[in-house]
Design a protein around this motif. Structure first.
Motif, PDB file in Angstrom:
ATOM      1  N   LEU A 158      57.871 -17.829  26.583  1.00 36.02           N
ATOM      2  CA  LEU A 158      58.979 -17.120  27.215  1.00 36.02           C
ATOM      3  C   LEU A 158      60.322 -17.601  26.677  1.00 36.02           C
ATOM      4  CD1 LEU A 158      57.625 -16.976  30.866  1.00 36.02           C
ATOM      5  CD2 LEU A 158      58.137 -15.011  29.395  1.00 36.02           C
ATOM      6  N   MET A 159      60.455 -18.895  26.440  1.00 37.71           N
ATOM      7  CA  MET A 159      61.699 -19.427  25.883  1.00 37.71           C
ATOM      8  C   MET A 159      61.925 -18.903  24.472  1.00 37.71           C
ATOM      9  SD  MET A 159      61.430 -23.343  27.327  1.00 37.71           S
ATOM     10  CE  MET A 159      63.051 -23.884  26.771  1.00 37.71           C
ATOM     11  N   GLN A 160      60.860 -18.809  23.696  1.00 41.69           N
ATOM     12  CA  GLN A 160      60.978 -18.262  22.348  1.00 41.69           C
ATOM     13  C   GLN A 160      61.302 -16.772  22.388  1.00 41.69           C
ATOM     14  OE1 GLN A 160      57.482 -19.264  20.097  1.00 41.69           O
ATOM     15  NE2 GLN A 160      57.953 -21.449  20.041  1.00 41.69           N
ATOM     16  N   GLN A 161      60.727 -16.065  23.351  1.00 39.94           N
ATOM     17  CA  GLN A 161      61.027 -14.642  23.488  1.00 39.94           C
ATOM     18  C   GLN A 161      62.508 -14.439  23.794  1.00 39.94           C
ATOM     19  OE1 GLN A 161      58.814 -12.594  26.549  1.00 39.94           O
ATOM     20  NE2 GLN A 161      59.641 -10.589  25.998  1.00 39.94           N
ATOM     21  N   GLN A 162      63.056 -15.249  24.686  1.00 36.71           N
ATOM     22  CA  GLN A 162      64.481 -15.159  24.996  1.00 36.71           C
ATOM     23  C   GLN A 162      65.322 -15.391  23.742  1.00 36.71           C
ATOM     24  OE1 GLN A 162      64.736 -18.189  28.033  1.00 36.71           O
ATOM     25  NE2 GLN A 162      64.602 -16.711  29.712  1.00 36.71           N
ATOM     26  N   ALA A 163      64.974 -16.425  22.977  1.00 38.20           N
ATOM     27  CA  ALA A 163      65.744 -16.762  21.782  1.00 38.20           C
ATOM     28  C   ALA A 163      65.660 -15.662  20.730  1.00 38.20           C
ATOM     29  CB  ALA A 163      65.253 -18.086  21.201  1.00 38.20           C
ATOM     30  N   ARG A 164      64.489 -15.082  20.560  1.00 41.80           N
ATOM     31  CA  ARG A 164      64.329 -14.032  19.560  1.00 41.80           C
ATOM     32  C   ARG A 164      65.122 -12.782  19.946  1.00 41.80           C
ATOM     33  NH1 ARG A 164      61.001 -14.419  15.554  1.00 41.80           N
ATOM     34  NH2 ARG A 164      60.761 -12.160  15.390  1.00 41.80           N
ATOM     35  N   LEU A 165      65.021 -12.376  21.194  1.00 40.37           N
ATOM     36  CA  LEU A 165      65.778 -11.206  21.631  1.00 40.37           C
ATOM     37  C   LEU A 165      67.279 -11.449  21.502  1.00 40.37           C
ATOM     38  CD1 LEU A 165      63.730 -10.192  24.809  1.00 40.37           C
ATOM     39  CD2 LEU A 165      63.866  -8.912  22.663  1.00 40.37           C
ATOM     40  N   ALA A 166      67.718 -12.661  21.822  1.00 41.32           N
ATOM     41  CA  ALA A 166      69.143 -12.992  21.755  1.00 41.32           C
ATOM     42  C   ALA A 166      69.678 -12.908  20.338  1.00 41.32           C
ATOM     43  CB  ALA A 166      69.385 -14.385  22.325  1.00 41.32           C
ATOM     44  N   SER A 167      68.828 -13.207  19.343  1.00 38.86           N
ATOM     45  CA  SER A 167      69.278 -13.171  17.955  1.00 38.86           C
ATOM     46  C   SER A 167      68.859 -11.887  17.239  1.00 38.86           C
ATOM     47  CB  SER A 167      68.757 -14.400  17.191  1.00 38.86           C
ATOM     48  OG  SER A 167      67.358 -14.526  17.314  1.00 38.86           O
ATOM     49  N   GLY A 168      68.462 -10.890  18.019  1.00 35.27           N
ATOM     50  CA  GLY A 168      68.248  -9.562  17.458  1.00 35.27           C
ATOM     51  C   GLY A 168      66.851  -9.237  16.990  1.00 35.27           C
ATOM     52  N   TYR A 169      65.872 -10.089  17.286  1.00 33.60           N
ATOM     53  CA  TYR A 169      64.493  -9.830  16.883  1.00 33.60           C
ATOM     54  C   TYR A 169      63.696  -9.335  18.077  1.00 33.60           C
ATOM     55  CZ  TYR A 169      65.643 -12.489  12.707  1.00 33.60           C
ATOM     56  OH  TYR A 169      66.224 -12.925  11.557  1.00 33.60           O
ATOM     57  N   TYR A 170      62.962  -8.262  17.889  1.00 33.94           N
ATOM     58  CA  TYR A 170      62.199  -7.747  19.020  1.00 33.94           C
ATOM     59  C   TYR A 170      61.064  -8.687  19.380  1.00 33.94           C
ATOM     60  CZ  TYR A 170      59.478  -5.055  22.222  1.00 33.94           C
ATOM     61  OH  TYR A 170      58.806  -4.673  23.358  1.00 33.94           O
ATOM     62  N   SER A 171      60.881  -8.870  20.676  1.00 33.61           N
ATOM     63  CA  SER A 171      59.775  -9.661  21.196  1.00 33.61           C
ATOM     64  C   SER A 171      59.449  -9.118  22.578  1.00 33.61           C
ATOM     65  CB  SER A 171      60.160 -11.145  21.286  1.00 33.61           C
ATOM     66  OG  SER A 171      59.078 -11.923  21.747  1.00 33.61           O
ATOM     67  N   GLY A 172      58.284  -8.507  22.705  1.00 37.49           N
ATOM     68  CA  GLY A 172      57.902  -7.907  23.973  1.00 37.49           C
ATOM     69  C   GLY A 172      56.706  -7.000  23.791  1.00 37.49           C
ATOM     70  N   PRO A 173      56.401  -6.191  24.793  1.00 35.15           N
ATOM     71  CA  PRO A 173      55.243  -5.291  24.721  1.00 35.15           C
ATOM     72  C   PRO A 173      55.374  -4.291  23.573  1.00 35.15           C
ATOM     73  CG  PRO A 173      56.093  -5.450  26.965  1.00 35.15           C
ATOM     74  CD  PRO A 173      57.108  -6.085  26.081  1.00 35.15           C
ATOM     75  N   ASP A 174      54.264  -3.993  22.929  1.00 34.46           N
ATOM     76  CA  ASP A 174      54.275  -3.053  21.808  1.00 34.46           C
ATOM     77  C   ASP A 174      54.795  -1.682  22.219  1.00 34.46           C
ATOM     78  OD1 ASP A 174      53.283  -4.969  20.104  1.00 34.46           O
ATOM     79  OD2 ASP A 174      51.187  -4.341  20.312  1.00 34.46           O
ATOM     80  N   ASP A 175      54.473  -1.260  23.451  1.00 36.42           N
ATOM     81  CA  ASP A 175      54.864   0.083  23.862  1.00 36.42           C
ATOM     82  C   ASP A 175      56.360   0.203  24.169  1.00 36.42           C
ATOM     83  OD1 ASP A 175      54.974  -1.334  26.205  1.00 36.42           O
ATOM     84  OD2 ASP A 175      53.734   0.049  27.374  1.00 36.42           O
ATOM     85  N   GLN A 176      57.077  -0.919  24.155  1.00 33.68           N
ATOM     86  CA  GLN A 176      58.519  -0.879  24.394  1.00 33.68           C
ATOM     87  C   GLN A 176      59.332  -1.087  23.114  1.00 33.68           C
ATOM     88  OE1 GLN A 176      60.210  -0.135  27.185  1.00 33.68           O
ATOM     89  NE2 GLN A 176      58.275   0.274  28.233  1.00 33.68           N
ATOM     90  N   LYS A 177      58.646  -1.360  22.017  1.00 34.60           N
ATOM     91  CA  LYS A 177      59.357  -1.656  20.773  1.00 34.60           C
ATOM     92  C   LYS A 177      60.202  -0.476  20.310  1.00 34.60           C
ATOM     93  CE  LYS A 177      58.688  -3.803  16.257  1.00 34.60           C
ATOM     94  NZ  LYS A 177      57.700  -4.405  15.321  1.00 34.60           N
ATOM     95  N   LYS A 178      59.740   0.728  20.607  1.00 37.42           N
ATOM     96  CA  LYS A 178      60.485   1.921  20.191  1.00 37.42           C
ATOM     97  C   LYS A 178      61.849   2.010  20.875  1.00 37.42           C
ATOM     98  CE  LYS A 178      58.242   4.868  23.687  1.00 37.42           C
ATOM     99  NZ  LYS A 178      57.429   3.767  24.270  1.00 37.42           N
ATOM    100  N   ASN A 179      61.998   1.306  21.990  1.00 35.59           N
ATOM    101  CA  ASN A 179      63.259   1.338  22.734  1.00 35.59           C
ATOM    102  C   ASN A 179      64.206   0.211  22.338  1.00 35.59           C
ATOM    103  OD1 ASN A 179      62.374   3.555  24.324  1.00 35.59           O
ATOM    104  ND2 ASN A 179      61.199   2.143  25.622  1.00 35.59           N
ATOM    105  N   TRP A 180      63.774  -0.623  21.405  1.00 36.81           N
ATOM    106  CA  TRP A 180      64.599  -1.762  20.991  1.00 36.81           C
ATOM    107  C   TRP A 180      65.532  -1.363  19.854  1.00 36.81           C
ATOM    108  CZ3 TRP A 180      66.443  -6.341  22.142  1.00 36.81           C
ATOM    109  CH2 TRP A 180      66.927  -7.169  21.128  1.00 36.81           C
ATOM    110  N   LYS A 181      66.771  -1.789  19.944  1.00 40.38           N
ATOM    111  CA  LYS A 181      67.737  -1.557  18.879  1.00 40.38           C
ATOM    112  C   LYS A 181      68.323  -2.894  18.465  1.00 40.38           C
ATOM    113  CE  LYS A 181      71.926   0.981  17.621  1.00 40.38           C
ATOM    114  NZ  LYS A 181      72.992   1.914  18.093  1.00 40.38           N
TER     115      LYS A 181
END
Length: 285
Positions: A158-181
């Motif tokens: 979870l800590m890595q997921q927060q860091a990745r999202l904060a720096s612009g890398y998608y990290s999360g469910p596959d079905d939500q990746k299409k909503n990531w910018k």
């Protein structure tokens, strides 16, 4: 899958009341000054609450939970890693004890509901959904020996997921990746600055580690050298900072991680990257 969060969540209220306590006018203020201060504070607090609520609303889909539960503290940790709720006013040992209690209550809540904890992504997010980043770090580092290996791994993820999202890398469910910018597409320097901002707002215990210091120094040196070197737009989009931010987004919280050869590659990547950046810099006379 439940991805909804509400403004009345415990995380939001904790941050709101913390800010309110810091902005109360002094007793010696005149009534007029106090009234103006109160109005200004209300506007500031409203904006802060709106910012927090907006952050949770936009990132909640990437932290799905089982129905009836939320992961607001996890979501807020993407843009506000230093925000405190569960760990407020506690020593690190107390943070760990509190996290253990909260998680045990979540286990019991799930067992009394539809089904016991299953280890799914939704259940993991719900289990740790009200832990701020400092509390997550207590779990990830097994403070006090209170947490299982699976719980430690879940907190690290979870800590890595927060860091990745904060720096612009998608990290999360596959079905939500299409909503990531990606907010830093074609902007590696912006990505690196976002990674730096995330680093500088981490919890105190995270900052007090050799890994944090090494990562911070490597990133700061790279940004400083670029600022003092070539400003060519092609170099700005070369992707070198992109790679460094990616290293930072995979922060390892396990003190034993250095024994893993794969982690040695990550730890040495910063030095190798600096060598490549130095090669791009104009030669000094």
């Amino acid at each position: 899958m439940n991805v909804n969060s509400t403004f009345n969540s415990a995380a939001i209220l904790a941050y709101y009341h913390s800010a309110e306590a810091k902005t109360k006018p002094a007793a010696s203020d005149t009534d007029q000054t106090a009234a103006k201060s109160k109005n200004d504070d209300s506007l500031s607090l409203s904006k802060t609450a709106a910012d927090y609520s907006g952050t949770i609303a936009s990132n909640a889909p990437f932290f799905p939970v089982r129905p009836g539960m939320n992961a607001d503290a996890l979501v807020l940790g993407v843009t506000q890693p230093g925000a405190v709720s569960s760990s407020a006013g506690k020593t690190f040992a107390e943070v760990a004890t509190d996290a253990r209690k909260r998680m045990d209550e979540k286990y019991a809540q799930m067992k009394a509901g539809d089904k016991p904890y299953s280890g799914s992504v939704e259940d993991r997010n719900a289990l740790m959904g009200d832990l701020d980043r400092r509390s997550l770090n207590a779990v990830a580092t097994n403070e006090g020996g209170l947490f299982s290996k699976d719980e430690q791994d879940a907190a690290k993820a979870l800590m890595q997921q927060q860091a990745r999202l904060a720096s612009g890398y998608y990290s999360g469910p596959d079905d939500q990746k299409k909503n990531w910018k990606d907010p830093f597409a074609n902007d590696p320097i912006g990505r690196a600055k976002a990674a730096m901002n995330f680093l500088e707002n981490m919890s105190p215990e995270e900052k007090n580690t050799p890994q944090w210091l090494s990562q911070h120094m490597t990133l700061q040196d790279a940004l400083d050298q670029f600022a003092n070197g070539s400003k060519d737009s092609t170099e700005k989009k070369s992707g070198h900072f992109h790679n460094l931010a990616e290293i930072l987004a995979g922060i390892e919280t396990d003190p034993q991680a250095s024994k893993n050869p794969e982690n040695d590659k990550i730890n040495n990547a910063g030095t190798a990257l600096m060598d490549r950046i130095n090669a791009l810099m104009p030669a000094t006379k």
